[in-house]
Scaffold this motif. Structure first.
Motif, PDB file in Angstrom:
ATOM      1  N   GLY A  38      16.268 -52.047 -71.947  1.00 29.50           N
ATOM      2  CA  GLY A  38      15.442 -53.151 -72.808  1.00 29.50           C
ATOM      3  C   GLY A  38      14.581 -54.113 -72.115  1.00 29.50           C
ATOM      4  O   GLY A  38      13.917 -53.449 -71.284  1.00 29.50           O
ATOM      5  N   ASP A  39      14.645 -55.498 -71.862  1.00 27.90           N
ATOM      6  CA  ASP A  39      14.003 -56.186 -71.302  1.00 27.90           C
ATOM      7  C   ASP A  39      14.868 -56.679 -69.855  1.00 27.90           C
ATOM      8  O   ASP A  39      14.557 -57.685 -69.259  1.00 27.90           O
ATOM      9  N   LYS A  40      15.807 -55.889 -69.500  1.00 21.85           N
ATOM     10  CA  LYS A  40      16.636 -56.041 -68.181  1.00 21.85           C
ATOM     11  C   LYS A  40      16.604 -55.035 -67.600  1.00 21.85           C
ATOM     12  O   LYS A  40      16.564 -53.983 -68.052  1.00 21.85           O
ATOM     13  N   ALA A  41      16.669 -54.987 -66.127  1.00 21.72           N
ATOM     14  CA  ALA A  41      16.766 -53.999 -65.164  1.00 21.72           C
ATOM     15  C   ALA A  41      17.379 -54.337 -63.899  1.00 21.72           C
ATOM     16  O   ALA A  41      17.585 -55.550 -63.600  1.00 21.72           O
ATOM     17  N   THR A  42      17.998 -53.542 -63.320  1.00 18.29           N
ATOM     18  CA  THR A  42      18.499 -53.404 -62.091  1.00 18.29           C
ATOM     19  C   THR A  42      18.076 -52.421 -61.021  1.00 18.29           C
ATOM     20  O   THR A  42      17.687 -51.344 -61.404  1.00 18.29           O
ATOM     21  N   VAL A  43      17.974 -52.938 -59.788  1.00 16.87           N
ATOM     22  CA  VAL A  43      17.292 -52.264 -58.687  1.00 16.87           C
ATOM     23  C   VAL A  43      18.388 -52.073 -57.684  1.00 16.87           C
ATOM     24  O   VAL A  43      18.600 -53.414 -57.128  1.00 16.87           O
ATOM     25  N   SER A  44      18.849 -51.128 -57.130  1.00 11.90           N
ATOM     26  CA  SER A  44      19.627 -51.379 -55.966  1.00 11.90           C
ATOM     27  C   SER A  44      18.792 -51.466 -54.880  1.00 11.90           C
ATOM     28  O   SER A  44      17.694 -50.813 -54.728  1.00 11.90           O
ATOM     29  N   ALA A  45      19.414 -51.964 -53.868  1.00 20.09           N
ATOM     30  CA  ALA A  45      18.478 -52.300 -52.643  1.00 20.09           C
ATOM     31  C   ALA A  45      19.317 -52.325 -51.327  1.00 20.09           C
ATOM     32  O   ALA A  45      20.670 -52.898 -51.560  1.00 20.09           O
ATOM     33  N   LYS A  46      18.988 -52.119 -50.193  1.00 26.56           N
ATOM     34  CA  LYS A  46      19.737 -52.307 -49.085  1.00 26.56           C
ATOM     35  C   LYS A  46      18.901 -52.894 -48.099  1.00 26.56           C
ATOM     36  O   LYS A  46      17.789 -52.805 -47.789  1.00 26.56           O
ATOM     37  N   ILE A  47      19.599 -54.338 -47.758  1.00 25.35           N
ATOM     38  CA  ILE A  47      18.908 -55.247 -47.126  1.00 25.35           C
ATOM     39  C   ILE A  47      19.348 -55.548 -45.695  1.00 25.35           C
ATOM     40  O   ILE A  47      20.636 -55.746 -45.619  1.00 25.35           O
ATOM     41  N   THR A  48      18.450 -55.451 -44.571  1.00 27.06           N
ATOM     42  CA  THR A  48      19.304 -55.733 -43.329  1.00 27.06           C
ATOM     43  C   THR A  48      18.329 -56.954 -42.898  1.00 27.06           C
ATOM     44  O   THR A  48      17.094 -56.915 -42.678  1.00 27.06           O
ATOM     45  N   THR A 107      23.576 -55.889 -42.825  1.00 30.41           N
ATOM     46  CA  THR A 107      23.323 -55.163 -43.879  1.00 30.41           C
ATOM     47  C   THR A 107      23.964 -55.205 -45.284  1.00 30.41           C
ATOM     48  O   THR A 107      25.198 -55.258 -45.177  1.00 30.41           O
ATOM     49  N   SER A 108      23.196 -55.441 -46.301  1.00 25.98           N
ATOM     50  CA  SER A 108      23.909 -55.552 -47.457  1.00 25.98           C
ATOM     51  C   SER A 108      23.322 -54.886 -48.509  1.00 25.98           C
ATOM     52  O   SER A 108      22.279 -54.500 -48.855  1.00 25.98           O
ATOM     53  N   ASP A 109      24.290 -54.117 -49.362  1.00 30.42           N
ATOM     54  CA  ASP A 109      23.877 -53.301 -50.363  1.00 30.42           C
ATOM     55  C   ASP A 109      24.028 -54.373 -51.648  1.00 30.42           C
ATOM     56  O   ASP A 109      24.918 -54.797 -52.047  1.00 30.42           O
ATOM     57  N   VAL A 110      22.835 -54.459 -52.478  1.00 28.89           N
ATOM     58  CA  VAL A 110      22.665 -55.363 -53.460  1.00 28.89           C
ATOM     59  C   VAL A 110      22.020 -54.536 -54.914  1.00 28.89           C
ATOM     60  O   VAL A 110      21.432 -53.672 -54.534  1.00 28.89           O
TER      61      VAL A 110
END
Length: 132
Positions: A30-40, A95-98
């Motif tokens: 719908g009007d919400k979403a999630t995106v996985s990311a790896k941030i270092t 590094t974080s997986d979020v």
């Protein structure tokens, strides 16, 4: 920290220019979403811990100084110690997986306000410096 202070800006640039990220899977509902990311990015907790000897020595010297300007000078020196540590080519990183929460607006997808893990990852886990 004052966001208009040049030293604060320098610290932010030191952090942000060393950041990398990879975007992964997206999930739209719908009007919400999630995106996985790896941030270092720089590990600010370890950087502060590694700088504690210098910071403590400076604080101890200030405690015995009768100079009213010593506090201001020491704050500037503390910031310089941290900036130098952040700019060290061997500075520790984390590094974080979020999962990034997004909301759809009339202007398109925007990052939602409920992104504590994203904030933590972007700031090198600075939010964990003084406990959970």
């Amino acid at each position: 920290m004052n966001p208009t202070d040049p030293t604060t800006t320098e610290m932010a640039k030191s952090l942000l220019t060393k950041m990398t990220f990879e975007l992964g899977e997206e999930n739209i509902s719908g009007d919400k979403a999630t995106v996985s990311a790896k941030i270092t990015t720089l590990d600010l907790g370890r950087i502060v811990a590694n700088s504690m000897k210098d910071l403590f020595s400076m604080a101890l010297a200030q405690a015995f100084a009768n100079d009213p300007s010593a506090k201001q000078q020491n704050e500037a020196m503390a910031q310089r110690i941290l900036i130098n540590a952040m700019n060290d080519p061997n500075a520790p990183k984390t590094t974080s997986d979020v999962k990034i929460n997004l909301v759809k607006t009339k202007d398109g997808w925007k990052i939602a306000t409920d992104n504590k893990d994203l904030f933590s990852a972007l700031t090198g886990r600075a939010d964990q410096l003084f406990g959970p």
